[in-house]
Design an enzyme around this catalytic site. Sequence first.
Site, PDB file in Angstrom:
ATOM      1  N   PHE A 136      -8.751  -2.487 -34.037  1.00 22.30           N
ATOM      2  CA  PHE A 136      -8.991  -3.060 -32.786  1.00 22.30           C
ATOM      3  C   PHE A 136      -9.410  -2.399 -31.374  1.00 22.30           C
ATOM      4  O   PHE A 136      -8.904  -1.051 -32.075  1.00 22.30           O
ATOM      5  CB  PHE A 136      -7.675  -3.971 -32.024  1.00 22.30           C
ATOM      6  CG  PHE A 136      -7.391  -5.495 -31.420  1.00 22.30           C
ATOM      7  CD1 PHE A 136      -7.591  -6.801 -32.116  1.00 22.30           C
ATOM      8  CD2 PHE A 136      -7.388  -5.395 -30.168  1.00 22.30           C
ATOM      9  CE1 PHE A 136      -8.212  -7.384 -32.077  1.00 22.30           C
ATOM     10  CE2 PHE A 136      -7.912  -6.690 -29.670  1.00 22.30           C
ATOM     11  CZ  PHE A 136      -7.751  -7.772 -31.060  1.00 22.30           C
TER      12      PHE A 136
ATOM     13  N   ASP B 115       1.306 -16.483  -8.990  1.00 24.22           N
ATOM     14  CA  ASP B 115       2.004 -17.301  -8.019  1.00 24.22           C
ATOM     15  C   ASP B 115       3.260 -16.280  -7.796  1.00 24.22           C
ATOM     16  O   ASP B 115       4.047 -16.082  -6.949  1.00 24.22           O
ATOM     17  CB  ASP B 115       2.516 -19.095  -8.649  1.00 24.22           C
ATOM     18  CG  ASP B 115       1.185 -19.512  -8.556  1.00 24.22           C
ATOM     19  OD1 ASP B 115       0.345 -19.240  -7.851  1.00 24.22           O
ATOM     20  OD2 ASP B 115       1.024 -20.570  -9.107  1.00 24.22           O
TER      21      ASP B 115
ATOM     22  N   GLN C 211      -7.638  -4.674 -15.573  1.00 27.04           N
ATOM     23  CA  GLN C 211      -8.584  -4.468 -16.243  1.00 27.04           C
ATOM     24  C   GLN C 211      -9.515  -5.594 -16.292  1.00 27.04           C
ATOM     25  O   GLN C 211      -9.431  -6.956 -16.700  1.00 27.04           O
ATOM     26  CB  GLN C 211      -8.195  -4.258 -17.798  1.00 27.04           C
ATOM     27  CG  GLN C 211      -9.019  -4.511 -19.213  1.00 27.04           C
ATOM     28  CD  GLN C 211      -7.983  -4.455 -20.063  1.00 27.04           C
ATOM     29  OE1 GLN C 211      -7.810  -5.386 -21.025  1.00 27.04           O
ATOM     30  NE2 GLN C 211      -7.577  -3.619 -21.015  1.00 27.04           N
TER      31      GLN C 211
ATOM     32  N   HIS D  99     -12.332  -6.719 -19.337  1.00 26.39           N
ATOM     33  CA  HIS D  99     -12.363  -6.876 -20.715  1.00 26.39           C
ATOM     34  C   HIS D  99     -14.081  -6.818 -21.261  1.00 26.39           C
ATOM     35  O   HIS D  99     -15.115  -7.363 -20.408  1.00 26.39           O
ATOM     36  CB  HIS D  99     -11.885  -8.372 -21.900  1.00 26.39           C
ATOM     37  CG  HIS D  99     -12.188  -8.190 -22.819  1.00 26.39           C
ATOM     38  ND1 HIS D  99     -12.725  -8.650 -23.332  1.00 26.39           N
ATOM     39  CD2 HIS D  99     -10.554  -8.001 -23.804  1.00 26.39           C
ATOM     40  CE1 HIS D  99     -12.748  -8.154 -24.553  1.00 26.39           C
ATOM     41  NE2 HIS D  99     -11.456  -8.221 -24.642  1.00 26.39           N
TER      42      HIS D  99
ATOM     43  N   LEU E  80     -13.545 -15.269 -23.166  1.00 25.01           N
ATOM     44  CA  LEU E  80     -13.567 -14.091 -23.745  1.00 25.01           C
ATOM     45  C   LEU E  80     -13.770 -14.259 -25.093  1.00 25.01           C
ATOM     46  O   LEU E  80     -13.429 -15.539 -26.168  1.00 25.01           O
ATOM     47  CB  LEU E  80     -11.395 -13.742 -23.741  1.00 25.01           C
ATOM     48  CG  LEU E  80     -11.460 -12.594 -24.657  1.00 25.01           C
ATOM     49  CD1 LEU E  80     -11.398 -11.125 -23.887  1.00 25.01           C
ATOM     50  CD2 LEU E  80      -9.902 -12.125 -24.293  1.00 25.01           C
TER      51      LEU E  80
ATOM     52  N   GLU F  97     -12.106  -9.167 -28.852  1.00 26.24           N
ATOM     53  CA  GLU F  97     -12.353  -7.468 -28.996  1.00 26.24           C
ATOM     54  C   GLU F  97     -11.998  -7.578 -31.079  1.00 26.24           C
ATOM     55  O   GLU F  97     -12.398  -7.220 -31.616  1.00 26.24           O
ATOM     56  CB  GLU F  97     -10.899  -6.533 -29.046  1.00 26.24           C
ATOM     57  CG  GLU F  97     -11.435  -5.070 -28.370  1.00 26.24           C
ATOM     58  CD  GLU F  97     -10.527  -4.534 -27.834  1.00 26.24           C
ATOM     59  OE1 GLU F  97     -10.349  -3.655 -28.286  1.00 26.24           O
ATOM     60  OE2 GLU F  97     -10.450  -5.155 -27.141  1.00 26.24           O
TER      61      GLU F  97
ATOM     62  N   ARG G  88     -10.763  -0.228 -23.232  1.00 27.43           N
ATOM     63  CA  ARG G  88     -11.467  -1.401 -23.036  1.00 27.43           C
ATOM     64  C   ARG G  88     -12.421  -1.287 -21.615  1.00 27.43           C
ATOM     65  O   ARG G  88     -13.158  -1.458 -21.071  1.00 27.43           O
ATOM     66  CB  ARG G  88     -10.451  -2.611 -22.640  1.00 27.43           C
ATOM     67  CG  ARG G  88     -10.329  -3.557 -23.761  1.00 27.43           C
ATOM     68  CD  ARG G  88      -9.184  -4.007 -23.661  1.00 27.43           C
ATOM     69  NE  ARG G  88      -8.823  -5.276 -24.542  1.00 27.43           N
ATOM     70  CZ  ARG G  88      -7.654  -6.381 -24.790  1.00 27.43           C
ATOM     71  NH1 ARG G  88      -7.286  -6.952 -23.086  1.00 27.43           N
ATOM     72  NH2 ARG G  88      -7.743  -7.154 -25.610  1.00 27.43           N
TER      73      ARG G  88
ATOM     74  N   HIS H 294      -9.532  -9.847 -16.648  1.00 28.17           N
ATOM     75  CA  HIS H 294      -8.786  -9.956 -18.174  1.00 28.17           C
ATOM     76  C   HIS H 294      -7.058 -10.153 -17.265  1.00 28.17           C
ATOM     77  O   HIS H 294      -6.967 -10.833 -17.935  1.00 28.17           O
ATOM     78  CB  HIS H 294      -9.417  -9.748 -18.760  1.00 28.17           C
ATOM     79  CG  HIS H 294      -8.796  -9.627 -20.436  1.00 28.17           C
ATOM     80  ND1 HIS H 294      -8.417 -11.092 -20.957  1.00 28.17           N
ATOM     81  CD2 HIS H 294      -8.384  -8.505 -21.023  1.00 28.17           C
ATOM     82  CE1 HIS H 294      -8.546 -11.111 -21.615  1.00 28.17           C
ATOM     83  NE2 HIS H 294      -7.331 -10.481 -22.381  1.00 28.17           N
TER      84      HIS H 294
ATOM     85  N   ARG I 297      -5.633  -1.301 -19.947  1.00 26.75           N
ATOM     86  CA  ARG I 297      -4.046  -1.898 -21.227  1.00 26.75           C
ATOM     87  C   ARG I 297      -4.608  -1.573 -22.842  1.00 26.75           C
ATOM     88  O   ARG I 297      -6.132  -2.398 -23.075  1.00 26.75           O
ATOM     89  CB  ARG I 297      -3.962  -3.560 -21.515  1.00 26.75           C
ATOM     90  CG  ARG I 297      -2.910  -3.756 -22.262  1.00 26.75           C
ATOM     91  CD  ARG I 297      -2.673  -5.265 -22.051  1.00 26.75           C
ATOM     92  NE  ARG I 297      -3.664  -5.961 -21.829  1.00 26.75           N
ATOM     93  CZ  ARG I 297      -4.366  -6.442 -22.875  1.00 26.75           C
ATOM     94  NH1 ARG I 297      -3.967  -6.277 -23.822  1.00 26.75           N
ATOM     95  NH2 ARG I 297      -4.976  -7.223 -22.311  1.00 26.75           N
TER      96      ARG I 297
ATOM     97  N   SER J  45      -1.015  -6.862 -24.432  1.00 23.63           N
ATOM     98  CA  SER J  45      -0.274  -7.981 -23.618  1.00 23.63           C
ATOM     99  C   SER J  45       1.369  -8.976 -25.005  1.00 23.63           C
ATOM    100  O   SER J  45       1.784  -9.374 -24.445  1.00 23.63           O
ATOM    101  CB  SER J  45      -1.423  -8.858 -23.952  1.00 23.63           C
ATOM    102  OG  SER J  45      -0.686  -9.673 -22.895  1.00 23.63           O
ATOM    103  N   LEU J  46       0.222  -8.926 -25.818  1.00 23.09           N
ATOM    104  CA  LEU J  46       1.395 -10.279 -26.741  1.00 23.09           C
ATOM    105  C   LEU J  46       2.559  -9.049 -27.462  1.00 23.09           C
ATOM    106  O   LEU J  46       3.032  -9.889 -27.293  1.00 23.09           O
ATOM    107  CB  LEU J  46       0.552 -10.329 -27.682  1.00 23.09           C
ATOM    108  CG  LEU J  46      -0.105 -11.627 -27.960  1.00 23.09           C
ATOM    109  CD1 LEU J  46      -1.042 -11.772 -29.198  1.00 23.09           C
ATOM    110  CD2 LEU J  46      -0.116 -12.971 -27.034  1.00 23.09           C
TER     111      LEU J  46
END
Length: 592
Positions: free
Chosen positions: A116, A217, A236, A238, A248, A251, A282, A363, A405, A410-411
């Site tokens: 990645f 929100d 970011q 992407h 998306l 990657e 990115r 993104h 990032r 993210s995950l």
Amino acid sequence: MQVHQFDAVIIGAGGAGLMAALYASEQVNTAVISKLYPTRSHTGAAQGGIGAALGNLEEDHWEWHAFDTVKGGDYLADQDAVDVLCKEAVDTVIELEHMGLPFDRTPDGKISQRRFGGHTNNETGKPVRRACHAADRTGHMILQTLYQQCIKNNVNFFDEFQVIDIVMNGDRPAAVIAIEIGTGELHVFQAKAFMFATGGWGKVWTITSNAYTLTGDGNTVLYRRGIPMEDMEFYQFHPTGIYRLGILITEGVRGEGGVLLNGEGERFMERYAPTIKDLASRDVVSRAIYLELKDGRGVNGKPYVHLDVTPKTVNHYLKEAGENRSIDAHYIESKLPDILDFCRTYLGVNPVSEPMPVQPTAHYAMGGIPTDVDCRVLGDAEGTVIPGLYAAGEAACVSVHGANRLGTNSLVDLVVFGRRGGKAMADYCKGAEFVELPANPTAEAEAQLNRIRQSKGKTRVATLRKEMQAVMSEYVGVFREEDGMAKAVEQVRELKERFENDICIDDQGSIHNYDLLEAWCLGSLLDLAEVTAVSALARKESRGAHSREDFKARDDVNFLQHTFAAMGPDGKIALSYKPVVIDRYQPKERVY
């Protein structure tokens, strides 16, 4: 008005919210409020993988992951928080596996890993296989797995409830106010602790990978109550969104060997990142694509380049790189089934035999609600903790992503800090009491909705939203400069004034009134657009995703610090700054 009472209330049912709910529910009575059915949350759009230095296919270490994260974030990430992220990623991914998440497997049964962008062997500088994946549906699988575990743990779910306000009593939260979308009724959720895990706000821009529901929100609810937003200038883009649509393209396509080609058929990333090429971070790849387009090397003169994962092209470059492997159509079909389906459905392009047209797409938010490593919300740049208030996921900024990032993080962020936040909430609740509610807790929420309902203007919400997106895309996009950002601030403020005085909605009813809710969400987006533009205008340097044409160099002397933007009593934005936590890695030039 209905009043509900729980120990812990979590707003948002994506990966961070569900992980927090799972851990909080082991000790205290927990509820999750979501404007969507949980498995439709945007975590499901994450495709290519979750990063963890398992070392299943080659040597890897969590310290390497940490350095790549700091470097990828252009040295703005807080390094103590990054260590927590990368060290705990290993145990957390294995825990997800034990929960039943169906990761792809190596021939000997271990979790499979792919390359990645920005993930390297720190000794050689070459790409390393660190992204654990379930085909190209990794986020979807995480959502399904966590939701099942939450049901098993008897978490209380309030689906299709949109939170529009928080009630504070002094420095402590007392309740959140939510509108039940199906009935239009307002509900009061009283709790000892609250977590906001409401995701990002990519709908500020025209081309985005984000769903229509990502309108920031939760951030706006807190921002309007005086909670500052951290590092909002860093959003970011992407590099590979489907041309014109922004959907998306993971990657992971490049991780499997796909390459970017300009209109001349040239693999142009060799110019911008000679060592790691298409797998640079990115921000580097997005800027490279824009520069190719600016120099007239788009495909057929149009504003896109090609992402080519056809076996013929990939095998050519694998052979050129001296790799002892090749791929075929079956391999691509098995590793990237959703990507192939997206392109066939929306573009009429078959990626197995022809390249995909791609362009950068808004993104991910690196900034957001400031927190510490236990997800406790900070009320100012001095680090004052707001008791009983937590945030996690993309809505939050513990600052593990810095200015840009790293892919797969993210995950990792969702599950690592979701878990830490859930534990911290439960510990807090066991020693806390409920905060007293005012006599009419829904008064201000009702006033917000009534003002929109009663507006007699002539401007449609969709028209205003489109104008905002055009302004932000033109002036606060991949490349920025002072005059443009100043125009963005001025024009967004004009749009906010029109929102206050000149909008109209048709639906005056209560049941499933999306006309009303879309208008409310536009107000949220406008607030965040203003904060983003003001924060960006004040940062006179280029760093990560914030790339200025008039200040092209990174300025560590003046801007190695986090931006805090708060709404003052007069509605004006006040900026303050907080030093970056630096321990092991001193800032230096990023080279890919």
